[in-house]
Design a protein around this motif. Structure first.
Motif, PDB file in Angstrom:
ATOM      1  N   SER A  65      11.108  -9.425   5.243  1.00 30.15           N
ATOM      2  CA  SER A  65      12.255  -8.521   5.336  1.00 30.15           C
ATOM      3  C   SER A  65      12.264  -7.658   4.078  1.00 30.15           C
ATOM      4  CB  SER A  65      13.560  -9.313   5.414  1.00 30.15           C
ATOM      5  OG  SER A  65      13.820  -9.977   4.188  1.00 30.15           O
ATOM      6  N   PHE A  66      13.049  -6.592   4.131  1.00 28.91           N
ATOM      7  CA  PHE A  66      13.167  -5.721   2.961  1.00 28.91           C
ATOM      8  C   PHE A  66      13.661  -6.522   1.757  1.00 28.91           C
ATOM      9  CE2 PHE A  66      15.706  -3.067   0.156  1.00 28.91           C
ATOM     10  CZ  PHE A  66      14.791  -2.080  -0.171  1.00 28.91           C
ATOM     11  N   GLU A  67      14.673  -7.341   1.958  1.00 31.07           N
ATOM     12  CA  GLU A  67      15.270  -8.100   0.863  1.00 31.07           C
ATOM     13  C   GLU A  67      14.278  -9.077   0.245  1.00 31.07           C
ATOM     14  OE1 GLU A  67      18.356  -6.366   3.365  1.00 31.07           O
ATOM     15  OE2 GLU A  67      16.632  -7.619   3.873  1.00 31.07           O
ATOM     16  N   ASP A  68      13.511  -9.776   1.082  1.00 28.04           N
ATOM     17  CA  ASP A  68      12.526 -10.728   0.566  1.00 28.04           C
ATOM     18  C   ASP A  68      11.403 -10.011  -0.180  1.00 28.04           C
ATOM     19  OD1 ASP A  68      13.941 -12.896   1.554  1.00 28.04           O
ATOM     20  OD2 ASP A  68      12.771 -13.019   3.403  1.00 28.04           O
ATOM     21  N   ALA A  69      10.949  -8.902   0.361  1.00 32.10           N
ATOM     22  CA  ALA A  69       9.887  -8.135  -0.301  1.00 32.10           C
ATOM     23  C   ALA A  69      10.370  -7.602  -1.643  1.00 32.10           C
ATOM     24  CB  ALA A  69       9.419  -6.992   0.589  1.00 32.10           C
ATOM     25  N   LEU A  70      11.607  -7.121  -1.682  1.00 29.05           N
ATOM     26  CA  LEU A  70      12.165  -6.600  -2.928  1.00 29.05           C
ATOM     27  C   LEU A  70      12.313  -7.697  -3.971  1.00 29.05           C
ATOM     28  CD1 LEU A  70      13.212  -4.091  -4.354  1.00 29.05           C
ATOM     29  CD2 LEU A  70      15.481  -4.604  -3.429  1.00 29.05           C
ATOM     30  N   LYS A  71      12.737  -8.883  -3.570  1.00 30.00           N
ATOM     31  CA  LYS A  71      12.856 -10.013  -4.503  1.00 30.00           C
ATOM     32  C   LYS A  71      11.494 -10.351  -5.108  1.00 30.00           C
ATOM     33  CE  LYS A  71      16.827 -12.267  -2.395  1.00 30.00           C
ATOM     34  NZ  LYS A  71      17.292 -13.417  -1.603  1.00 30.00           N
ATOM     35  N   GLN A  72      10.469 -10.396  -4.248  1.00 35.42           N
ATOM     36  CA  GLN A  72       9.128 -10.693  -4.749  1.00 35.42           C
ATOM     37  C   GLN A  72       8.647  -9.605  -5.707  1.00 35.42           C
ATOM     38  OE1 GLN A  72       6.101 -11.795  -1.942  1.00 35.42           O
ATOM     39  NE2 GLN A  72       7.494 -13.123  -0.798  1.00 35.42           N
ATOM     40  N   LEU A  73       8.929  -8.364  -5.368  1.00 35.88           N
ATOM     41  CA  LEU A  73       8.527  -7.255  -6.221  1.00 35.88           C
ATOM     42  C   LEU A  73       9.226  -7.338  -7.574  1.00 35.88           C
ATOM     43  CD1 LEU A  73       6.940  -4.664  -6.615  1.00 35.88           C
ATOM     44  CD2 LEU A  73       8.761  -3.442  -5.418  1.00 35.88           C
ATOM     45  N   GLU A  74      10.508  -7.654  -7.567  1.00 33.34           N
ATOM     46  CA  GLU A  74      11.254  -7.794  -8.822  1.00 33.34           C
ATOM     47  C   GLU A  74      10.693  -8.918  -9.679  1.00 33.34           C
ATOM     48  OE1 GLU A  74      15.196  -8.295  -7.227  1.00 33.34           O
ATOM     49  OE2 GLU A  74      15.613  -6.142  -7.306  1.00 33.34           O
ATOM     50  N   THR A  75      10.299 -10.021  -9.056  1.00 34.14           N
ATOM     51  CA  THR A  75       9.710 -11.147  -9.782  1.00 34.14           C
ATOM     52  C   THR A  75       8.387 -10.731 -10.436  1.00 34.14           C
ATOM     53  OG1 THR A  75      10.751 -12.754  -8.317  1.00 34.14           O
ATOM     54  CG2 THR A  75       8.830 -13.497  -9.557  1.00 34.14           C
ATOM     55  N   ILE A  76       7.578 -10.015  -9.695  1.00 40.57           N
ATOM     56  CA  ILE A  76       6.290  -9.551 -10.231  1.00 40.57           C
ATOM     57  C   ILE A  76       6.515  -8.625 -11.419  1.00 40.57           C
ATOM     58  CG2 ILE A  76       4.306  -8.048  -9.721  1.00 40.57           C
ATOM     59  CD1 ILE A  76       4.296  -9.316  -6.890  1.00 40.57           C
ATOM     60  N   VAL A  77       7.431  -7.688 -11.282  1.00 40.84           N
ATOM     61  CA  VAL A  77       7.709  -6.744 -12.373  1.00 40.84           C
ATOM     62  C   VAL A  77       8.174  -7.498 -13.609  1.00 40.84           C
ATOM     63  CG1 VAL A  77       9.255  -4.880 -13.117  1.00 40.84           C
ATOM     64  CG2 VAL A  77       8.160  -4.775 -10.879  1.00 40.84           C
ATOM     65  N   ARG A  78       9.072  -8.441 -13.412  1.00 40.41           N
ATOM     66  CA  ARG A  78       9.601  -9.211 -14.536  1.00 40.41           C
ATOM     67  C   ARG A  78       8.477  -9.975 -15.258  1.00 40.41           C
ATOM     68  NH1 ARG A  78      13.797 -10.572 -11.978  1.00 40.41           N
ATOM     69  NH2 ARG A  78      12.929 -12.386 -10.938  1.00 40.41           N
ATOM     70  N   GLU A  79       7.610 -10.623 -14.489  1.00 37.58           N
ATOM     71  CA  GLU A  79       6.505 -11.384 -15.078  1.00 37.58           C
ATOM     72  C   GLU A  79       5.522 -10.473 -15.807  1.00 37.58           C
ATOM     73  OE1 GLU A  79       4.615 -14.192 -12.449  1.00 37.58           O
ATOM     74  OE2 GLU A  79       6.546 -14.818 -11.632  1.00 37.58           O
ATOM     75  N   LEU A  80       5.218  -9.328 -15.214  1.00 41.25           N
ATOM     76  CA  LEU A  80       4.289  -8.406 -15.859  1.00 41.25           C
ATOM     77  C   LEU A  80       4.888  -7.823 -17.136  1.00 41.25           C
ATOM     78  CD1 LEU A  80       2.749  -6.554 -12.783  1.00 41.25           C
ATOM     79  CD2 LEU A  80       1.615  -8.199 -14.293  1.00 41.25           C
ATOM     80  N   GLU A  81       6.190  -7.565 -17.127  1.00 43.83           N
ATOM     81  CA  GLU A  81       6.845  -7.018 -18.313  1.00 43.83           C
ATOM     82  C   GLU A  81       6.834  -8.001 -19.482  1.00 43.83           C
ATOM     83  OE1 GLU A  81      10.702  -5.822 -16.874  1.00 43.83           O
ATOM     84  OE2 GLU A  81      10.018  -3.769 -16.509  1.00 43.83           O
TER      85      GLU A  81
END
Length: 84
Positions: free
Chosen positions: A12-28
């Motif tokens: 879903s959009f919400e699940d994909a966005l959560k995963q994307l936010e997690t990736i961004v946070r980890e990369l940062e």
């Protein structure tokens, strides 16, 4: 289509966005080895594209209200995603 692409397509959009936010946070944070960073970036890009596709589909479903001569809604029509 790869297994990862199939998995992302089913999100879903919400699940994909959560995963994307997690990736961004980890990369940062900068604690991820280079090879893993590249993998995460590629997944993040796929998630971003999926979110963009879902948003565009949602926009296409937004109904355009048709107003009559008295200014009252007379009906609705779906927007054609090809013609805006």
């Amino acid at each position: 289509m790869s297994d990862a692409a199939k998995e992302i397509a089913g999100l879903s959009f919400e699940d994909a966005l959560k995963q994307l936010e997690t990736i961004v946070r980890e990369l940062e944070q900068g604690n991820v080895p280079l090879e893993r960073s590249i993998e995460m970036y590629e997944r993040g890009d796929a998630l971003r594209q999926h979110c963009d596709t879902l948003l565009k589909a949602a926009e296409a479903k937004v109904e355009k209200i048709q107003l009559g001569q008295n200014g009252e809604p007379t009906g609705t029509t779906e927007l054609d995603p090809q013609n805006g």
